[in-house]
Scaffold this motif. Structure first.
Motif, PDB file in Angstrom:
ATOM      1  N   TYR A   7       0.811  -1.219   0.000  1.00  0.00           N
ATOM      2  CA  TYR A   7       0.000   0.000   0.000  1.00  0.00           C
ATOM      3  C   TYR A   7       0.845   1.272   0.000  1.00  0.00           C
ATOM      4  CZ  TYR A   7      -3.795  -3.167   1.129  1.00  0.00           C
ATOM      5  OH  TYR A   7      -4.716  -4.182   1.089  1.00  0.00           O
ATOM      6  N   SER A   8       2.159   1.098   0.154  1.00  0.00           N
ATOM      7  CA  SER A   8       3.020   2.259   0.269  1.00  0.00           C
ATOM      8  C   SER A   8       3.179   2.950  -1.086  1.00  0.00           C
ATOM      9  CB  SER A   8       4.380   1.813   0.804  1.00  0.00           C
ATOM     10  OG  SER A   8       5.194   2.908   0.999  1.00  0.00           O
ATOM     11  N   PHE A  95      -7.310  -3.443  19.122  1.00  0.00           N
ATOM     12  CA  PHE A  95      -6.249  -2.641  18.495  1.00  0.00           C
ATOM     13  C   PHE A  95      -4.914  -3.385  18.488  1.00  0.00           C
ATOM     14  CE2 PHE A  95      -8.943   1.188  19.896  1.00  0.00           C
ATOM     15  CZ  PHE A  95      -9.600   1.222  18.672  1.00  0.00           C
ATOM     16  N   GLN A  98      -5.285  -5.687  15.611  1.00  0.00           N
ATOM     17  CA  GLN A  98      -5.178  -4.857  14.401  1.00  0.00           C
ATOM     18  C   GLN A  98      -3.695  -4.606  14.076  1.00  0.00           C
ATOM     19  OE1 GLN A  98      -6.518  -0.816  14.966  1.00  0.00           O
ATOM     20  NE2 GLN A  98      -6.332  -0.295  12.808  1.00  0.00           N
ATOM     21  N   LYS A  99      -2.927  -4.247  15.104  1.00  0.00           N
ATOM     22  CA  LYS A  99      -1.503  -3.972  14.897  1.00  0.00           C
ATOM     23  C   LYS A  99      -0.782  -5.223  14.399  1.00  0.00           C
ATOM     24  CE  LYS A  99       2.554  -1.980  17.090  1.00  0.00           C
ATOM     25  NZ  LYS A  99       3.141  -1.374  18.280  1.00  0.00           N
ATOM     26  N   GLU A 102      -1.463  -5.514  10.778  1.00  0.00           N
ATOM     27  CA  GLU A 102      -0.763  -4.477  10.012  1.00  0.00           C
ATOM     28  C   GLU A 102       0.735  -4.770   9.904  1.00  0.00           C
ATOM     29  OE1 GLU A 102      -1.561  -1.857   8.281  1.00  0.00           O
ATOM     30  OE2 GLU A 102      -3.665  -1.456   8.732  1.00  0.00           O
ATOM     31  N   ASN A 145     -13.178   6.443  13.539  1.00  0.00           N
ATOM     32  CA  ASN A 145     -11.775   6.065  13.737  1.00  0.00           C
ATOM     33  C   ASN A 145     -11.246   5.601  12.374  1.00  0.00           C
ATOM     34  OD1 ASN A 145      -9.407   4.576  14.196  1.00  0.00           O
ATOM     35  ND2 ASN A 145     -10.022   4.099  16.290  1.00  0.00           N
ATOM     36  N   TYR A 146     -10.603   6.531  11.659  1.00  0.00           N
ATOM     37  CA  TYR A 146     -10.160   6.212  10.298  1.00  0.00           C
ATOM     38  C   TYR A 146      -9.042   5.166  10.268  1.00  0.00           C
ATOM     39  CZ  TYR A 146     -13.100   9.819   8.332  1.00  0.00           C
ATOM     40  OH  TYR A 146     -14.194  10.539   7.931  1.00  0.00           O
ATOM     41  N   ASN A 147      -8.306   5.048  11.368  1.00  0.00           N
ATOM     42  CA  ASN A 147      -7.273   4.014  11.426  1.00  0.00           C
ATOM     43  C   ASN A 147      -7.920   2.623  11.397  1.00  0.00           C
ATOM     44  OD1 ASN A 147      -4.499   3.740  11.384  1.00  0.00           O
ATOM     45  ND2 ASN A 147      -4.284   3.627  13.608  1.00  0.00           N
ATOM     46  N   PHE A 149     -11.035   1.995  10.048  1.00  0.00           N
ATOM     47  CA  PHE A 149     -11.622   1.899   8.699  1.00  0.00           C
ATOM     48  C   PHE A 149     -10.542   1.444   7.708  1.00  0.00           C
ATOM     49  CE2 PHE A 149     -14.145   4.800   5.457  1.00  0.00           C
ATOM     50  CZ  PHE A 149     -14.394   3.686   4.667  1.00  0.00           C
ATOM     51  N   ASN A 150      -9.364   2.036   7.862  1.00  0.00           N
ATOM     52  CA  ASN A 150      -8.240   1.755   6.985  1.00  0.00           C
ATOM     53  C   ASN A 150      -7.835   0.272   7.020  1.00  0.00           C
ATOM     54  OD1 ASN A 150      -5.898   2.603   5.403  1.00  0.00           O
ATOM     55  ND2 ASN A 150      -4.720   2.179   7.256  1.00  0.00           N
ATOM     56  N   SER A 153     -10.419  -2.130   5.420  1.00  0.00           N
ATOM     57  CA  SER A 153     -10.387  -2.278   3.955  1.00  0.00           C
ATOM     58  C   SER A 153      -9.237  -3.186   3.518  1.00  0.00           C
ATOM     59  CB  SER A 153     -10.256  -0.908   3.277  1.00  0.00           C
ATOM     60  OG  SER A 153     -11.447  -0.176   3.491  1.00  0.00           O
ATOM     61  N   LYS A 154      -8.113  -3.113   4.229  1.00  0.00           N
ATOM     62  CA  LYS A 154      -6.985  -4.008   3.907  1.00  0.00           C
ATOM     63  C   LYS A 154      -7.361  -5.461   4.199  1.00  0.00           C
ATOM     64  CE  LYS A 154      -3.396  -0.637   5.071  1.00  0.00           C
ATOM     65  NZ  LYS A 154      -2.354  -0.320   6.058  1.00  0.00           N
ATOM     66  N   ASP A 157      -9.450  -6.710   1.405  1.00  0.00           N
ATOM     67  CA  ASP A 157      -8.554  -7.033   0.279  1.00  0.00           C
ATOM     68  C   ASP A 157      -7.942  -8.420   0.477  1.00  0.00           C
ATOM     69  OD1 ASP A 157      -8.957  -4.513  -0.757  1.00  0.00           O
ATOM     70  OD2 ASP A 157      -7.015  -3.701  -0.150  1.00  0.00           O
ATOM     71  N   GLU A 181     -18.516  -1.698   4.625  1.00  0.00           N
ATOM     72  CA  GLU A 181     -17.561  -0.775   3.984  1.00  0.00           C
ATOM     73  C   GLU A 181     -18.304   0.174   3.034  1.00  0.00           C
ATOM     74  OE1 GLU A 181     -14.963  -2.198   0.849  1.00  0.00           O
ATOM     75  OE2 GLU A 181     -13.234  -1.290   1.831  1.00  0.00           O
TER      76      GLU A 181
END
Lengths: 193, 257
Positions: A7-8, A95, A98-99, A102, A145-147, A149-150, A153-154, A157, A181
């Motif tokens: 995603y970078s 969280f 989640q981490k 990520e 909390n957009y983090n 949401f972000n 979506s990943k 995917d 979503e």
């Protein structure tokens, strides 16, 4: 299961981005389902479907030292649907998971209860990734909390792009994740107007 | 609060990129070019540079910084020791050896990866400019998140340590953006907006150094969560938000406030 999406600095095609994004999601789920995508119109519809689907998931007893991640997420999914505004402490473990996704792009089926390190080498099932996506988007729905949401979506995917074994239940759960979503995208666009 | 004496000279660790160009432009403008530079190799980005040049022709990105500059040209006929290294890895042993030998204590870091503990333990001060106000906006692509959440935009200059975006803060700057991003400007956010606010914050840091002002750093509690690399969907939504906030009635610009 490995997710190799980078995603970078991914280049965006801004022309018709949103219709094309939504269309890609629908096509992906329809190709897995081999049928039409079930569209959800609001959050409550998704909650009703989630109630049925999570009841059907195998609930294992949580022992003293380890957490079965699927059982944990099923429980979290139920509780977060009910509370109006979840507080940070109650979501701390979400969280942490989640981490882990990520950073490592991979989750395991059991984690140590205290340190939250993996307690097994058995990979988490697809339901775990889908449920985590749903929970994170419910967090965004309720607390902005957009983090969350972000990552959600990943996770979608990940669930759509790797070679997973899809059962009917998994497909229905994945439709809930995608439906949520879509609702969040729609809410964002409405808020802009 | 920790007090520091402003450095008279500085060094720079350059991983060739558009961000390094934006930094060098303000360093040159302030007549504060580093007197020691370590330049790494980076063959990537040629296509991006071409695409960005095309966008720039139409939208005049030179108002933010000159994307056509060449890194090496900044050091021609300048009293600067240039060390070219045949590696693109910021943690390569060659880089570590070269950093160790620098006479300067302060080194501007222009990106290219996460510096490992070994290089951060060389008794040097690496200055990093982060596109977000620490500690609220730590992590990746933070300016997108701050714009999405409350339409704020900020940047922080700090000394790097082994934790992400948690070092001693030198200074912070806020910005206002009034700019419309057209569909044929997909590179604007990542390569212009991001690099521009960072370079302007570097400029404010250089102002401290140039005027020989002793400065104080502060440490914030950075134990909270950090933001993760942004999904293209949310990057797109950020652009939608920027466009929605755009007003034709005021000047189109990105302004430090």
């Amino acid at each position: 299961m490995n997710n190799n999406i980078n995603y970078s600095y991914a280049k965006l095609d801004l022309v018709d981005y949103l219709p094309s994004y939504i269309n890609n999601r629908i096509q992906a789920i329809e190709s897995i389902k081999n049928d039409r995508y079930t569209k959800y119109n609001n959050f409550n519809q998704i909650c009703v479907e989630l109630e049925k689907l999570t009841d059907g998931l195998n609930n294992k007893r949580i022992d003293d030292s380890t957490i079965d991640i699927l059982t944990f997420l099923v429980k979290q999914c139920k509780s977060i649907r009910i509370v109006t505004s979840p507080d940070y402490n109650s979501l701390k473990n979400i969280f942490i998971i989640q981490k882990k996704f990520e950073v490592f792009k991979k989750l395991f089926s059991r984690y140590d209860k205290n340190k939250f390190v993996k307690a097994t080498n058995i990979p988490a099932s697809l339901e775990v990734y889908i449920l985590l996506s749903i929970i994170l988007n419910i967090i965004h729905y309720k607390t902005i909390n957009y983090n969350s949401f972000n990552t959600s979506s990943k996770l979608i995917d990940f669930c759509l792009t790797d070679n997973h074994k899809y059962t009917d239940e998994r497909i229905r759960l994945l439709e809930c994740a995608i439906g949520l979503e879509m609702i969040l995208i729609n809410n964002f666009i409405i808020d802009l107007k | 609060m920790i007090s520091y004496k402003s450095p008279e000279t500085i060094a720079m660790l350059i991983w060739p990129s558009l961000r390094a160009l934006a930094y060098l432009e303000v360093l040159n403008e302030y007549d504060f070019l580093p007197d020691e530079v370590i330049i790494l190799k980076n063959d990537e980005g040629n296509q991006i540079n071409r695409d960005l040049a095309n966008e720039s022709r139409k939208y005049n990105y030179h108002q933010f910084y000159n994307i056509s500059n060449n890194i090496n040209d900044f050091f021609v006929n300048k009293n600067c020791k240039v060390i070219n290294l045949n590696t693109k890895d910021v943690n390569d042993p060659m880089v570590i050896r070269s950093v160790k030998r620098l006479k300067n204590k302060y080194i501007i870091f222009s990106g290219g990866g996460i510096l490992k503990k070994i290089i951060l333990s060389l008794n040097k001060f690496f200055i990093h400019i982060h596109p977000g106000i620490i500690p609220t906006y730590r992590g990746s692509t933070c300016f997108n998140y701050s714009l999405l959440e409350n339409y704020s935009l900020g940047s922080t200059a700090y000394f790097m340590n082994k934790n992400i975006d948690s070092g001693e803060i030198i200074l912070q700057r806020d910005f206002k953006i009034n700019y419309f991003i057209h569909p044929d400007q997909p590179l604007f956010i990542d390569y212009i907006l991001d690099n521009y606010i960072r370079s302007q914050t570097l400029k404010a840091t250089l102002a401290l150094f140039r005027d020989n002002i002793d400065f104080k750093t502060r440490i914030e509690d950075c134990s909270g969560f950090a933001y993760y690399i942004m999904h293209p969907l949310l990057r797109y939504l950020t652009i939608e938000k920027i466009n929605k906030e755009f007003s034709h009635k005021i000047k189109s610009e990105i302004k430090m406030i």
